[in-house]
Design a protein around this motif. Structure first.
Motif, PDB file in Angstrom:
ATOM      1  N   ASP A 100       0.831  -1.207   0.000  1.00 31.42           N
ATOM      2  CA  ASP A 100       0.000   0.000   0.000  1.00 31.42           C
ATOM      3  C   ASP A 100       0.861   1.251   0.000  1.00 31.42           C
ATOM      4  N   GLU A 101       1.899   1.232   0.831  1.00 27.63           N
ATOM      5  CA  GLU A 101       2.784   2.395   0.937  1.00 27.63           C
ATOM      6  C   GLU A 101       3.505   2.666  -0.375  1.00 27.63           C
ATOM      7  N   LEU A 102       3.934   1.608  -1.058  1.00 25.68           N
ATOM      8  CA  LEU A 102       4.743   1.743  -2.267  1.00 25.68           C
ATOM      9  C   LEU A 102       3.912   1.825  -3.540  1.00 25.68           C
ATOM     10  N   GLY A 103       2.620   1.650  -3.426  1.00 22.35           N
ATOM     11  CA  GLY A 103       1.776   1.664  -4.609  1.00 22.35           C
ATOM     12  C   GLY A 103       1.890   0.406  -5.445  1.00 22.35           C
ATOM     13  N   VAL A 104       2.226  -0.698  -4.804  1.00 19.83           N
ATOM     14  CA  VAL A 104       2.338  -1.982  -5.498  1.00 19.83           C
ATOM     15  C   VAL A 104       0.980  -2.671  -5.492  1.00 19.83           C
ATOM     16  N   SER A 105       0.539  -3.116  -6.642  1.00 22.53           N
ATOM     17  CA  SER A 105      -0.734  -3.820  -6.744  1.00 22.53           C
ATOM     18  C   SER A 105      -0.538  -5.300  -6.427  1.00 22.53           C
ATOM     19  N   LEU A 106      -1.286  -5.807  -5.465  1.00 21.83           N
ATOM     20  CA  LEU A 106      -1.270  -7.240  -5.187  1.00 21.83           C
ATOM     21  C   LEU A 106      -2.334  -7.912  -6.038  1.00 21.83           C
ATOM     22  N   VAL A 107      -1.907  -8.868  -6.822  1.00 14.03           N
ATOM     23  CA  VAL A 107      -2.796  -9.545  -7.764  1.00 14.03           C
ATOM     24  C   VAL A 107      -2.666 -11.052  -7.574  1.00 14.03           C
ATOM     25  N   SER A 108      -3.443 -11.804  -8.295  1.00 15.73           N
ATOM     26  CA  SER A 108      -3.331 -13.259  -8.227  1.00 15.73           C
ATOM     27  C   SER A 108      -2.025 -13.713  -8.864  1.00 15.73           C
ATOM     28  N   PHE A 109      -1.592 -14.901  -8.491  1.00 14.99           N
ATOM     29  CA  PHE A 109      -0.377 -15.484  -9.055  1.00 14.99           C
ATOM     30  C   PHE A 109      -0.492 -15.584 -10.573  1.00 14.99           C
ATOM     31  N   GLU A 110      -1.648 -15.997 -11.051  1.00 18.82           N
ATOM     32  CA  GLU A 110      -1.839 -16.177 -12.494  1.00 18.82           C
ATOM     33  C   GLU A 110      -1.759 -14.843 -13.231  1.00 18.82           C
ATOM     34  N   GLU A 111      -2.389 -13.810 -12.671  1.00 15.68           N
ATOM     35  CA  GLU A 111      -2.342 -12.502 -13.330  1.00 15.68           C
ATOM     36  C   GLU A 111      -0.922 -11.956 -13.333  1.00 15.68           C
ATOM     37  N   LEU A 112      -0.216 -12.147 -12.252  1.00 14.82           N
ATOM     38  CA  LEU A 112       1.168 -11.672 -12.184  1.00 14.82           C
ATOM     39  C   LEU A 112       2.014 -12.308 -13.282  1.00 14.82           C
ATOM     40  N   LEU A 113       1.877 -13.609 -13.453  1.00 12.75           N
ATOM     41  CA  LEU A 113       2.655 -14.294 -14.485  1.00 12.75           C
ATOM     42  C   LEU A 113       2.332 -13.751 -15.877  1.00 12.75           C
ATOM     43  N   GLU A 114       1.087 -13.497 -16.134  1.00 13.31           N
ATOM     44  CA  GLU A 114       0.658 -13.073 -17.465  1.00 13.31           C
ATOM     45  C   GLU A 114       1.072 -11.646 -17.793  1.00 13.31           C
ATOM     46  N   ARG A 115       1.175 -10.785 -16.784  1.00  5.61           N
ATOM     47  CA  ARG A 115       1.441  -9.362 -17.035  1.00  5.61           C
ATOM     48  C   ARG A 115       2.910  -8.974 -16.911  1.00  5.61           C
ATOM     49  N   SER A 116       3.701  -9.785 -16.242  1.00  7.69           N
ATOM     50  CA  SER A 116       5.062  -9.361 -15.887  1.00  7.69           C
ATOM     51  C   SER A 116       6.070  -9.572 -17.008  1.00  7.69           C
ATOM     52  N   ASP A 117       6.993  -8.613 -17.115  1.00  7.22           N
ATOM     53  CA  ASP A 117       8.142  -8.755 -18.009  1.00  7.22           C
ATOM     54  C   ASP A 117       9.323  -9.403 -17.289  1.00  7.22           C
ATOM     55  N   VAL A 118       9.351  -9.245 -15.976  1.00 10.85           N
ATOM     56  CA  VAL A 118      10.304  -9.949 -15.124  1.00 10.85           C
ATOM     57  C   VAL A 118       9.520 -10.539 -13.959  1.00 10.85           C
ATOM     58  N   VAL A 119       9.650 -11.851 -13.747  1.00  8.28           N
ATOM     59  CA  VAL A 119       9.017 -12.520 -12.612  1.00  8.28           C
ATOM     60  C   VAL A 119      10.110 -12.860 -11.612  1.00  8.28           C
ATOM     61  N   LEU A 120       9.999 -12.303 -10.405  1.00  9.88           N
ATOM     62  CA  LEU A 120      11.005 -12.507  -9.363  1.00  9.88           C
ATOM     63  C   LEU A 120      10.428 -13.369  -8.250  1.00  9.88           C
ATOM     64  N   LEU A 121      11.158 -14.419  -7.882  1.00  8.42           N
ATOM     65  CA  LEU A 121      10.731 -15.319  -6.818  1.00  8.42           C
ATOM     66  C   LEU A 121      11.490 -15.008  -5.538  1.00  8.42           C
TER      67      LEU A 121
END
Length: 351
Positions: A201-222
């Motif tokens: 919330d502080e950083l303006g990061v959107s928390l999304v589902s795992f599936e949506e994150l995979l589909e939208r990301s250019d870099v996926v960090l574990l």
């Protein structure tokens, strides 16, 4: 105990064992000076265990009050139920998937780790992987050394401005990575078990589902912890959701990734590349095709090993050992309910 305190002090009322995976019998370590003099100054005896194996004989801990776990030694019910003196397992680092917390609680054994101490070193390791991978640093270095300057046209880097970084396991390390990577004007997504994060919330990061994150990301960090639910989470289906132009970076745990599925995806060009500091198996076999790929950046589970890492983690781990030895309650107790058990009270009463 087969080794003795190199300072030559007599055995004290409180004794600490150190696992031998990255520590030599004299206390020197691949990480550098771990600060064991602090224990000696407090009248606490320490020694390095005589053997190194994933599972150690319970009799190793017959006369031990605490054990500093340097690697991934297993502590399950079979071990802690047969070590009546052991009261504290201090993990050098954050991961504790090899420690059965429920069994430790029943046996009256406090378990601590050092998550705050590793935060910045792990987040900067992640940033290093992302930048090195997207700029093709290793193959470009090799071109210069081998006088192959003409090959540079085949290794154009990937700019990060306006691109999306997805952080899987958005906790303290993930938040620190987000804070650093916002300087590159990236959109940052996160996912975690609770779906909530004050830092997000502080950083303006959107928390999304795992599936949506995979589909939208250019870099996926574990950066996720290894649990039964996260083991093998990056499998064939997960990789298929990623963009063909996306990169995967893992600084969490090797078993988060199905290595066979990742290898196939890399060889088939189904993702753009990978940065790996952790592996399954670890180490990789010498003939693994991953080792020959130019679009993979590799580190031997040591990218975060810095002088500051050693100072911070050893200080935090020894702080916890000293606190328990002095009858206190340290930070980062993973099973705080242990203090209410009869098993714990019996161990304290025996002092």
């Amino acid at each position: 105990m087969a080794t003795t305190n190199p300072k030559g002090t007599r055995a004290s009322a409180y004794r600490v064992a150190v696992t031998a995976d990255v520590v030599r019998p004299d206390g020197s370590s691949v990480h550098g000076d771990l600060g064991f003099d602090r224990l000696v100054e407090r009248g606490i005896d320490w020694s390095v265990l005589p053997g190194d194996a994933p599972v150690l004989p319970p009799e190793y801990f017959d006369d031990v009050d605490a054990v500093l776990v340097m690697g991934h030694t297993y502590f399950d019910a079979e071990t802690v139920d047969r070590t009546p003196r052991l009261r504290h397992i201090a993990r050098f680092g954050a991961g504790y998937e090899t420690i059965d917390l429920d069994a430790c609680t029943r046996a009256g054994v406090v378990v601590t780790n050092t998550p705050t101490a590793i935060r910045r070193t792990l987040s900067t390791a992640a940033v290093t992987m992302i930048l090195g991978l997207t700029h093709h640093v290793v193959p470009k270095d090799r071109m210069v050394r081998e006088s192959r300057w003409s090959d540079r046209e085949h290794f154009r880097g990937v700019g990060l401005e306006g691109r999306t970084l997805g952080i899987v396991g958005f906790g303290s390390v993930g938040a620190d990575v987000a804070r650093l990577m916002q300087n590159f004007d990236m959109t940052i997504l996160g996912t975690n078990r609770s779906g909530k994060s004050a830092a997000a919330d502080e950083l303006g990061v959107s928390l999304v589902s795992f599936e949506e994150l995979l589909e939208r990301s250019d870099v996926v960090l574990l950066t996720a912890a290894l649990t039964p639910e996260t083991t093998g989470m990056i499998d064939e289906a997960a990789l298929a959701r990623m963009k063909r132009s996306a990169f995967l970076v893992n600084v969490g745990r090797g078993k988060l990734v199905d290595t066979d599925a990742l290898r196939d995806a890399l060889l088939d060009g189904r993702i753009a590349g990978a940065g790996l500091d952790v592996f399954d198996p670890e180490p990789l076999t010498p003939n693994d095709p991953i080792l020959g790929l130019d679009n993979v950046l590799l580190s031997p589970h040591a990218l975060g090993w810095t002088d500051q890492f050693t100072d911070a983690v050893s200080t935090a781990a020894l702080d916890a050992i000293i606190a328990i030895a002095d009858g206190g309650r340290p930070d980062s107790v993973l099973n705080p309910e242990v203090f209410e058990t009869e098993a714990w009270r019996a161990k304290v009463a025996s002092d």
